[in-house]
Design a protein around this motif. Structure first.
Motif, PDB file in Angstrom:
ATOM      1  N   VAL A   1       0.848  -1.198   0.000  1.00  0.00           N
ATOM      2  CA  VAL A   1       0.000   0.000   0.000  1.00  0.00           C
ATOM      3  C   VAL A   1       0.882   1.246   0.000  1.00  0.00           C
ATOM      4  CG1 VAL A   1      -1.839   1.232   1.218  1.00  0.00           C
ATOM      5  CG2 VAL A   1      -1.727  -1.253   1.359  1.00  0.00           C
ATOM      6  N   CYS A   2       0.537   2.192  -0.848  1.00  0.00           N
ATOM      7  CA  CYS A   2       1.277   3.449  -0.897  1.00  0.00           C
ATOM      8  C   CYS A   2       0.960   4.287   0.332  1.00  0.00           C
ATOM      9  CB  CYS A   2       0.910   4.227  -2.150  1.00  0.00           C
ATOM     10  SG  CYS A   2       1.722   5.836  -2.206  1.00  0.00           S
ATOM     11  N   ILE A   3       1.994   4.725   1.020  1.00  0.00           N
ATOM     12  CA  ILE A   3       1.791   5.596   2.170  1.00  0.00           C
ATOM     13  C   ILE A   3       2.435   6.962   1.927  1.00  0.00           C
ATOM     14  CG2 ILE A   3       1.452   3.775   3.883  1.00  0.00           C
ATOM     15  CD1 ILE A   3       4.434   4.127   4.630  1.00  0.00           C
ATOM     16  N   GLY A   4       2.601   7.301   0.650  1.00  0.00           N
ATOM     17  CA  GLY A   4       3.081   8.641   0.290  1.00  0.00           C
ATOM     18  C   GLY A   4       2.082   9.693   0.727  1.00  0.00           C
ATOM     19  N   SER A   5       2.464  10.968   0.676  1.00  0.00           N
ATOM     20  CA  SER A   5       1.612  11.989   1.306  1.00  0.00           C
ATOM     21  C   SER A   5       0.252  12.129   0.642  1.00  0.00           C
ATOM     22  CB  SER A   5       2.328  13.334   1.374  1.00  0.00           C
ATOM     23  OG  SER A   5       2.895  13.637   0.139  1.00  0.00           O
ATOM     24  N   SER A   6       0.184  12.014  -0.682  1.00  0.00           N
ATOM     25  CA  SER A   6      -1.107  12.161  -1.349  1.00  0.00           C
ATOM     26  C   SER A   6      -2.045  11.003  -0.975  1.00  0.00           C
ATOM     27  CB  SER A   6      -0.894  12.228  -2.863  1.00  0.00           C
ATOM     28  OG  SER A   6      -2.120  12.213  -3.510  1.00  0.00           O
ATOM     29  N   CYS A   7      -1.542   9.792  -1.021  1.00  0.00           N
ATOM     30  CA  CYS A   7      -2.368   8.644  -0.640  1.00  0.00           C
ATOM     31  C   CYS A   7      -2.699   8.683   0.849  1.00  0.00           C
ATOM     32  CB  CYS A   7      -1.668   7.340  -1.006  1.00  0.00           C
ATOM     33  SG  CYS A   7      -1.615   7.069  -2.794  1.00  0.00           S
ATOM     34  N   HIS A   8      -1.773   9.191   1.643  1.00  0.00           N
ATOM     35  CA  HIS A   8      -2.035   9.332   3.077  1.00  0.00           C
ATOM     36  C   HIS A   8      -3.253  10.222   3.302  1.00  0.00           C
ATOM     37  CE1 HIS A   8      -1.172   9.506   7.352  1.00  0.00           C
ATOM     38  NE2 HIS A   8      -1.417  10.797   7.284  1.00  0.00           N
TER      39      HIS A   8
ATOM     40  N   PHE B   1       6.636   4.051  -0.459  1.00  0.00           N
ATOM     41  CA  PHE B   1       6.532   5.482  -0.713  1.00  0.00           C
ATOM     42  C   PHE B   1       5.818   5.717  -2.034  1.00  0.00           C
ATOM     43  CE2 PHE B   1      10.208   5.222   2.181  1.00  0.00           C
ATOM     44  CZ  PHE B   1       9.604   5.874   3.236  1.00  0.00           C
ATOM     45  N   CYS B   2       5.622   6.978  -2.379  1.00  0.00           N
ATOM     46  CA  CYS B   2       4.837   7.361  -3.553  1.00  0.00           C
ATOM     47  C   CYS B   2       5.118   6.490  -4.771  1.00  0.00           C
ATOM     48  CB  CYS B   2       5.129   8.820  -3.885  1.00  0.00           C
ATOM     49  SG  CYS B   2       4.196   9.399  -5.307  1.00  0.00           S
ATOM     50  N   MET B   3       4.044   5.986  -5.361  1.00  0.00           N
ATOM     51  CA  MET B   3       4.154   5.128  -6.542  1.00  0.00           C
ATOM     52  C   MET B   3       4.058   5.933  -7.837  1.00  0.00           C
ATOM     53  SD  MET B   3       1.659   1.947  -5.588  1.00  0.00           S
ATOM     54  CE  MET B   3       2.033   0.783  -4.284  1.00  0.00           C
ATOM     55  N   GLY B   4       3.937   7.248  -7.740  1.00  0.00           N
ATOM     56  CA  GLY B   4       3.870   8.073  -8.939  1.00  0.00           C
ATOM     57  C   GLY B   4       2.510   8.066  -9.619  1.00  0.00           C
ATOM     58  N   ASN B   5       1.498   7.705  -8.870  1.00  0.00           N
ATOM     59  CA  ASN B   5       0.139   7.633  -9.411  1.00  0.00           C
ATOM     60  C   ASN B   5      -0.829   8.346  -8.478  1.00  0.00           C
ATOM     61  OD1 ASN B   5      -0.738   6.411 -11.841  1.00  0.00           O
ATOM     62  ND2 ASN B   5       0.175   4.486 -11.165  1.00  0.00           N
ATOM     63  N   CYS B   6      -0.360   9.451  -7.897  1.00  0.00           N
ATOM     64  CA  CYS B   6      -1.087  10.103  -6.809  1.00  0.00           C
ATOM     65  C   CYS B   6      -2.557  10.370  -7.130  1.00  0.00           C
ATOM     66  CB  CYS B   6      -0.426  11.415  -6.451  1.00  0.00           C
ATOM     67  SG  CYS B   6       1.290  11.223  -5.980  1.00  0.00           S
ATOM     68  N   GLN B   7      -2.856  10.782  -8.363  1.00  0.00           N
ATOM     69  CA  GLN B   7      -4.242  11.137  -8.680  1.00  0.00           C
ATOM     70  C   GLN B   7      -5.157   9.931  -8.554  1.00  0.00           C
ATOM     71  OE1 GLN B   7      -1.804  10.834 -10.777  1.00  0.00           O
ATOM     72  NE2 GLN B   7      -2.523   9.642 -12.521  1.00  0.00           N
TER      73      GLN B   7
ATOM     74  N   VAL C   1      -6.212   5.872  -3.150  1.00  0.00           N
ATOM     75  CA  VAL C   1      -5.068   5.220  -2.528  1.00  0.00           C
ATOM     76  C   VAL C   1      -4.548   4.089  -3.436  1.00  0.00           C
ATOM     77  CG1 VAL C   1      -4.315   3.858  -0.531  1.00  0.00           C
ATOM     78  CG2 VAL C   1      -5.956   5.726  -0.205  1.00  0.00           C
ATOM     79  N   CYS C   2      -3.268   4.160  -3.770  1.00  0.00           N
ATOM     80  CA  CYS C   2      -2.690   3.172  -4.664  1.00  0.00           C
ATOM     81  C   CYS C   2      -2.192   1.968  -3.881  1.00  0.00           C
ATOM     82  CB  CYS C   2      -1.491   3.774  -5.388  1.00  0.00           C
ATOM     83  SG  CYS C   2      -1.933   5.230  -6.346  1.00  0.00           S
ATOM     84  N   LEU C   3      -2.371   0.798  -4.478  1.00  0.00           N
ATOM     85  CA  LEU C   3      -1.736  -0.384  -3.900  1.00  0.00           C
ATOM     86  C   LEU C   3      -1.467  -1.402  -5.000  1.00  0.00           C
ATOM     87  CD1 LEU C   3      -3.984  -2.848  -3.617  1.00  0.00           C
ATOM     88  CD2 LEU C   3      -4.660  -1.613  -1.615  1.00  0.00           C
TER      89      LEU C   3
HETATM   90  S1  FES Z   1       1.359   9.292  -2.774  1.00  0.00           S
HETATM   91 FE1  FES Z   1       0.582   7.387  -3.424  1.00  0.00          FE
HETATM   92  S2  FES Z   1       1.025   7.364  -5.519  1.00  0.00           S
HETATM   93 FE2  FES Z   1       1.836   9.246  -4.872  1.00  0.00          FE
END
Ligand code: FES
Length: 80
Positions: free
Chosen positions: A6-13, A43-49, A52-54
């Motif tokens: 699971v992406c826990i980057g800031s946008s997905c967070h 961390f961010c998977m580059g698909n923020c839009q 939540v990415c996983l």
């Molecule tokens: S923060 Fe999840 S893809 Fe960028």
């Protein structure tokens, strides 16, 4: 072993990834899948839009705290 990341980057967070992780942990425990499903964060998977990415075994998915239960049933529970 299924690998769920699971992406826990800031946008997905901001979109609830922490809640998604907690719910997945709960469903995994509830279905006694601890030895069949490995849950990780990344961390961010580059698909923020799309968050939540996983990924499940490197296959990309996008979930929300509202549909993660359905996602778990279909993509994880039904396939282990
Ligand atoms: S923060 Fe999840 S893809 Fe960028």
């Amino acid at each position: 072993m299924k690998k769920v990341t699971v992406c826990i980057g800031s946008s997905c967070h901001l979109k609830g990834s922490r809640q998604v992780v907690e719910m997945l942990q709960y469903f995994i425990a509830q279905n006694k899948l601890d030895d069949k499903v490995e849950l990780n964060g990344t961390f961010c998977m580059g698909n923020c839009q799309k968050g939540v990415c996983l990924t499940v075994d490197d296959e990309f998915h996008s979930v929300t705290p509202d549909n993660v239960k359905d996602f778990f049933d279909k993509e994880i529970l039904a396939k282990v």
